[in-house]
Design an enzyme around this catalytic site. Structure first.
Site, mmCIF file in Angstrom:
data_model
loop_
_atom_site.group_PDB
_atom_site.id
_atom_site.type_symbol
_atom_site.label_atom_id
_atom_site.label_comp_id
_atom_site.label_asym_id
_atom_site.label_seq_id
_atom_site.Cartn_x
_atom_site.Cartn_y
_atom_site.Cartn_z
ATOM 1 N N ARG A 178 15.856 -13.227 -44.302
ATOM 2 C CA ARG A 178 16.789 -14.339 -44.152
ATOM 3 C C ARG A 178 18.175 -13.947 -44.670
ATOM 4 O O ARG A 178 18.292 -13.311 -45.709
ATOM 5 C CB ARG A 178 16.235 -15.531 -44.935
ATOM 6 C CG ARG A 178 17.077 -16.756 -44.853
ATOM 7 C CD ARG A 178 16.250 -17.973 -45.179
ATOM 8 N NE ARG A 178 16.152 -18.220 -46.613
ATOM 9 C CZ ARG A 178 15.552 -19.301 -47.116
ATOM 10 N NH1 ARG A 178 15.007 -20.202 -46.333
ATOM 11 N NH2 ARG A 178 15.502 -19.479 -48.420
ATOM 12 N N ASP A 254 16.103 -29.219 -54.202
ATOM 13 C CA ASP A 254 15.968 -27.761 -54.233
ATOM 14 C C ASP A 254 16.118 -27.161 -52.836
ATOM 15 O O ASP A 254 16.150 -25.944 -52.688
ATOM 16 C CB ASP A 254 14.612 -27.350 -54.833
ATOM 17 C CG ASP A 254 13.442 -28.057 -54.168
ATOM 18 O OD1 ASP A 254 13.379 -29.285 -54.256
ATOM 19 O OD2 ASP A 254 12.607 -27.385 -53.538
ATOM 20 N N ASN A 255 16.218 -28.022 -51.812
ATOM 21 C CA ASN A 255 16.435 -27.522 -50.450
ATOM 22 C C ASN A 255 17.840 -27.843 -49.958
ATOM 23 O O ASN A 255 18.085 -27.867 -48.749
ATOM 24 C CB ASN A 255 15.392 -28.135 -49.493
ATOM 25 C CG ASN A 255 14.000 -27.585 -49.751
ATOM 26 O OD1 ASN A 255 13.842 -26.508 -50.309
ATOM 27 N ND2 ASN A 255 12.993 -28.335 -49.364
#
Ligand code: AMP
Ligand code: MG
Length: 488
Positions: A178, A254-255
């Site tokens: 990623r 947290d995203n």
């Protein structure tokens, strides 16, 4: 564009190395059994200045599949905490993500991260792995979002393997590589704030500023500017999600990226029928992260971030900046929707008008993307049966068309120009669940051809592509049996 030589491993930086180990842990990826390259994202490789055949080099293959890390590279996993479904969850962290380092491309640093490369000190009860199906979903969707002009992480390549992972049944583990501008999350700041570590919050903010905004030289206001950047860019990204019909599914703090980029693709979904209450995540029983809730959840999350910034910025100033969220969101959303409707003139730039035009589309359960793509061909004096036939109630269509025609009369561009503009903002192809599922089913048998074809299709979502036109249709009946949850 600088060109990176085949020896990719010689080009890595580690901007975290100046930090204390309280921000991260050094980790070594756990190699997969018999990793096999599933696909390479050629467009992203080109954007990074990589040569077309960069993965033919054995060292690069071993590096990006997590099989063998050269000694000059020091992979790390970051710690963070977060609110999950509105509840403080305490420490989380990169439980299955390992950042190899950063690549410098024309002066910008890009994180290169392996997702699914084994356990880290933050894995808690997890195995550090990602199954092939969730890896393909992230691989395809992040690229689709990028092509739709939505800020996002991207994925450079995907590896399949024989390593077994245990979910509801045994599946194969995969790794994606990623690429992100940043992996710092709202939860990264919350982590140190909730531990009372004021100086760690400050250092992290300074790190983000130094890495992304090195031209900001006024130290007094930098923290405020960083917070404002997060507020405005979160509003803009979510406005883009709403306009394209994207539901993230797990908007935990947290995203949420500090830069407002879309990150962590899990049980996401694109709208088929226009259903504002659409919930894409089967584990979201209350619908907290339903499609229509996303804008207000964005603000809820920013309030959590504001608390984490409260030792750096006075409360009153945080509140003033938070108040900029809603107007920014509405401004961007109405502009994007006005473009989708082909309405450039001022009366159309009002949220209420957009909402009024959308309401019958919801009541008549019309497919969101197909509707807008078809609307590009609407003629003011035409019969427009291709739109009329989408309405189950003719009366609704007549009323809707009368409203829309009135707005179109204010437009000064020719119908031909409007059509062209609308075709450039209303995608023909989005990533519907059944498309990803078809690609997954084949890939699970070792055939990645549909992953490749869908990647190329989604990289050009506004093109006609007659060979793939079945993917521009409403989903087949079996698609309703696909169940997408957090288990990945
Ligand atoms: P997510 O819902 O994917 O954003 O994950 C929430 C948290 O769980 C993060 O800290 C992840 O790193 C962690 N996590 C998710 N799946 C796994 C896994 N298979 N192994 C270890 N940690 C995981
Ligand atoms: Mg996550």
């Amino acid at each position: 564009m600088g060109v990176i030589s085949k020896r990719l491993e010689q080009h890595f930086f580690n901007s975290f190395k100046e930090f204390d180990e309280e921000y991260f842990s050094s980790v070594a990826p756990a190699p997969l059994q018999k990793p096999q390259l599933g696909n390479v994202n050629d467009l992203l490789a080109r954007d990074l200045g990589l040569e077309a055949d960069f993965l033919k080099n054995r060292e690069t293959f071993n590096l990006l599949s997590g099989s063998n890390i050269p000694i000059n590279i020091t992979p790390i996993s970051l710690v963070y905490s977060g609110h999950q479904f509105g509840v403080w969850a305490g420490q989380l962290g990169d439980g299955r993500a390992i950042t190899l380092g950063e690549l410098s491309v024309d002066g910008d640093l890009w994180d290169v991260q392996l997702k699914g490369a084994g356990t880290t000190p933050y894995s808690r009860f997890g195995d550090g792995r990602a199954v092939l199906r969730s890896s393909i979903r992230e691989y395809l969707c992040s690229e689709a979002m990028h092509a739709l002009g939505i800020p996002t992480t991207r994925a450079l390549c995907i590896f399949n393997s024989k390593t077994p992972v245990y979910r509801e049944c045994t599946e194969n583990a995969a790794v994606i590589c990623r690429i992100a501008r940043s992996h710092i999350r709202f939860g990264s700041f919350e982590h140190f704030h909730h531990r009372g570590e004021k100086s760690a919050v400050k250092n992290l903010a300074q790190y983000v500023i130094q890495r992304h905004f090195s031209d900001w030289n006024n130290c007094e206001t930098n923290y405020k500017e960083l917070f404002r950047f997060a507020v405005l860019n979160t509003a803009r990204t979510i406005a883009k999600w709403q306009a394209i019909g994207f539901c993230h599914g797990v908007m935990n703090t947290d995203n949420m990226s500090i830069l407002g980029d879309t990150i962590d693709y899990g049980p996401y979904g694109f709208l088929d029928e226009y259903t504002p209450s659409f919930i894409c995540n089967q584990s979201d029983h209350q619908g907290r992260y339903s499609f229509q809730n996303q804008p207000k959840i964005g603000l809820w999350n920013l309030n959590a971030l504001a608390l984490a910034f409260s030792t750096l910025i006075p409360k009153i100033e945080l509140e003033e900046i938070l108040n900029e969220y809603q107007p920014e969101y509405e401004k961007v959303y109405t502009r994007l929707m006005a473009d989708k409707f082909g309405l450039e003139h001022t009366p159309s730039k009002k949220l209420k008008i957009i909402e009024r035009l959308l309401e019958p589309i919801a009541i008549n359960k019309i497919d969101y993307s197909i509707f807008f793509r078809s609307l590009s061909h609407y003629r003011l004096a035409g019969e427009n049966s291709f739109i009329r036939d989408m309405f189950s109630c003719l009366g609704d269509f007549n009323k809707w068309a009368a409203d829309y025609n009135k707005l179109l009369q204010h437009e000064i561009v020719s119908e031909e120009v409007r059509r062209k503009k609308m075709l450039n903002v209303n995608p023909k192809y989005i990533l519907r669940n059944h498309m990803a599922q078809e690609a997954i089913t084949l890939a699970e048998c070792g055939d990645f051809s549909l992953v490749t074809d869908l990647l190329h299709l989604l990289q050009h979502p506004y093109d006609e592509n007659s060979a793939m036109s079945k993917y521009a249709l409403r989903p087949p009946k079996w698609a309703s049996t696909i169940s997408i949850s957090c288990s990945s």
